[in-house]
Write a protein that holds these residues in place. Sequence first.
Motif, PDB file in Angstrom:
ATOM      1  N   ALA A 659      56.838 125.921  44.390  1.00  0.00           N
ATOM      2  CA  ALA A 659      55.788 125.125  45.089  1.00  0.00           C
ATOM      3  C   ALA A 659      55.802 123.658  45.268  1.00  0.00           C
ATOM      4  O   ALA A 659      55.490 122.991  46.430  1.00  0.00           O
ATOM      5  N   ASP A 660      56.379 122.943  44.096  1.00  0.00           N
ATOM      6  CA  ASP A 660      56.618 121.592  44.212  1.00  0.00           C
ATOM      7  C   ASP A 660      58.009 121.304  45.172  1.00  0.00           C
ATOM      8  O   ASP A 660      57.734 120.260  46.308  1.00  0.00           O
ATOM      9  N   ASP A 663      56.167 121.670  48.648  1.00  0.00           N
ATOM     10  CA  ASP A 663      55.405 120.518  49.062  1.00  0.00           C
ATOM     11  C   ASP A 663      56.239 119.347  49.420  1.00  0.00           C
ATOM     12  O   ASP A 663      55.744 118.789  50.490  1.00  0.00           O
ATOM     13  N   ASP A 664      57.171 119.175  48.628  1.00  0.00           N
ATOM     14  CA  ASP A 664      57.932 117.864  49.288  1.00  0.00           C
ATOM     15  C   ASP A 664      58.820 118.175  50.475  1.00  0.00           C
ATOM     16  O   ASP A 664      58.684 117.242  51.521  1.00  0.00           O
ATOM     17  N   VAL A 666      57.668 120.029  52.906  1.00  0.00           N
ATOM     18  CA  VAL A 666      56.660 120.071  54.021  1.00  0.00           C
ATOM     19  C   VAL A 666      56.081 118.561  54.037  1.00  0.00           C
ATOM     20  O   VAL A 666      56.042 118.207  55.438  1.00  0.00           O
ATOM     21  N   ALA A 667      56.037 117.905  53.436  1.00  0.00           N
ATOM     22  CA  ALA A 667      55.770 116.514  53.461  1.00  0.00           C
ATOM     23  C   ALA A 667      56.823 115.508  54.240  1.00  0.00           C
ATOM     24  O   ALA A 667      56.341 114.755  55.165  1.00  0.00           O
TER      25      ALA A 667
END
Length: 837
Positions: A659-660, A663-664, A666-667
């Motif tokens: 998930a992390d 998240d990175d 997509v950011a």
Amino acid sequence: MQHEARQRGILRVYLGASPGVGKTFAMLDEGQRRAARGTDVVIGYVETHGRVHTEEQVGDLEVIPRRTIDYLGTAHQEMDLDAVLVRKPEVVLVDELAHTNIPGAQNEKRWQDVEALLAAGICVITTVNIQHLESLNDVVESITGIRQQETVPDTFVRQADAIELADMSPQALRRRMAHGNIYAPDKVDAALSQFFREGNLTALRELALLWLADRVDEGLDRYRDQHGIDSTWAARERIVVAVTGGAESEVLMRRASRIASRIGGGEWLALYVTRGDGLVQMDPARLHKLHVMTEDMGGTFRTVVGDDPAVAILDFAKAENATQVLIGASRRGRLSTLANPGIGETVIAESGDIDVHIVTHAEARKKRRNFRRAAELSGRRRAYGFAMGAVGPAVLSGLLLATPDFHGLPTESMLYMALVVATAIAGGLLPAIVSAFVSGFALNFFFTPPLHKMTVASGENAFALLLFVVVAIAVSSVVDLAARRTEQAERASAEADALSVLSHSLLHAGDMRTLLAGACELFGMRGAAIIGTDGQVSIGFGEPVVDLASADVSVKVDDETYLALVGRSLAAADQRLLKAYAAHASVLGERRRAMKARSERRVLEETDRTRTALLAAVSHDLRSPLAAVKAAVSSLRNDQITWSPEDEEALLATVEEGADRLDDLVANLLDMSRLQMGAVNAHADEVEVEGTIRTALAALAGRERVDVVVADDAALVVGDAGLLERVIANLVGNALAYASAETQVRVDASAAGERVLVRIVDTGPGVPLDQRERLFEPFQRLGDIPRGEGIGLGLAVARGLTEAMGGTLTVEDTPGGGLTFVLDLPRTGSELDGGQA
């Protein structure tokens, strides 16, 4: 054996086309030879690169111990300049002249160390490669694709007392490389396929030979000047071809090119002689065409000023040490040639030991039709002239008759002559002729015996009167011609100035409004505009120009637009200059359209490339963490398996890690999208550097391997805290990914004037110089980082966010190996202003 100290030492340079040609070996060999005959020789610095034969060549020469300098926690060795100056040998050997010293050394560059040794009276023998000369840096980059960061000024190398070429054929050099005599075995394959390609080596060798040949030419010219030698020394064939701008110029230039191509090492120069008074000039467009043609055919175009073309051609040829001169066959007839020898005959007679070729062409013996019509004087000025020619003699006669006791016939004749000259200046030739006849009549009637009669008492007086009229007419014609030529020269000078301004603005990308302003100023207009054939005004200056019908002057720019001006009508003589402005407007229009098309094409290409790269990256890099998360969750939900607490914890950790990563990813994708759309707002404020760095590191795996050092004077910067945190996180994350697990990553901040430099230093494998800028392109992975470790957006995002804050992000070598990212931001105290990227 001791010698008296010299005022300045002698510099000897061994020049090479590339590494491995034997420069250092030759330097050491020269040192051994001098030491064997009793000269005090020491080694200030030599880099053997582990080559056995080079190390053996050091032999028993005294080596000055190097100075150790600590920089960023790493020890580096440099030449100990102070120790060499204290030792003060007769000769010192210093390798790698272009080397950049480690910060903390006495000088920034090694060539500056050498300059200090020479100034102390110590002779220096040194080495340098051709790619490190400053003037050739861009040429070498175009050949090899690699830009050298370490350079030495050409002027320093050119002042050497001796320059010797360490030469080796490309094939022999590649064999040395393959045998492991230059680089370590693990670097041989990469070197042979990159810098040491045969084509690269051949081009660099030719570059070194040509540079050295030019330096030899300089020495030859200097020797000839010192000894007053004017005769030609045919050390190399150099051909000068005189061009006039006529149709035969291309024929002559092609002939010169063919002659030079048959001569090994020959060169040719096209020469155009322009008159010093600026009256007769080649059309600028024609001059530019000949210039381009000369360069296309491998020659050099030169322009010199001279009133006598033959003398100018010979002076130029002798100054260039030319061996041959090409001149076109004369267009003049045989009778005129006999009466007045032409340029070709004069050049042949005065050429000395320079060979002169007279080349026939289709234009030879054709009569010139370039009869230039003299500039017409204005009607008002001619009217004033006729009035002066008719009334002036009467007024002068009255004054002379009223004062008979103060003058005689000679004075009276000169006064009438002065009146004729004044009339020529005022109104031109025809009024002066009228004045000459009227003045002759008055002089005869009132002042030549018998008075008040048209007869003349003596033959001498009759001859004097006739001579007066003839001289008056001749003088007036000369004065009239001089006045016309002055007007032509002034007009030519004005045109030349205007064309010079146009050329300068074209070279420096002037805009259309500046062009219109210049046209208004030059022609004395109130307004100017670019108007389309549909009547639409695209751009204007000064008084509005409604349409073409309301314009006082208009000239066609291209098929769709016109240059229109309002204010007054232009004389026919000004039309040529106006057309030059129209041609310039056409060029500016083409440039604007080309830049717009290129910008649009670049956007489309970048969008297409980004889309393609994104799809390729997403296909794997987003799928990998999703697959890991799905597998972990499916395992946890499987009722048929009983998981231990440790297993459950490991599966949950996998879910969290995936998930992390998502998240990175997509950011970064969102940040890159915002940057490309110009939608990143940087809110400038005081940002505490160390706290921001610590926050950025908190979410990174491996943060325990990061050392942070922030100087007191670099505690605060102007920036956006959130954006700066993202930048540092991306840069440190990149450094941790590439550096080995046993090494530390260093983050330090220091002040440099009004800026703060934040350095992220790693000791990883580094990146080749020619691939540095690719680091900051989207979707780039350089090196062997495994797939799945991001989609190559981190550094691109970091640079974009940095520039949004008004800073810069660059990369440089880490001394000892690795990369250092340098983040440059304004210090607190600078003006706080937000910007939008």
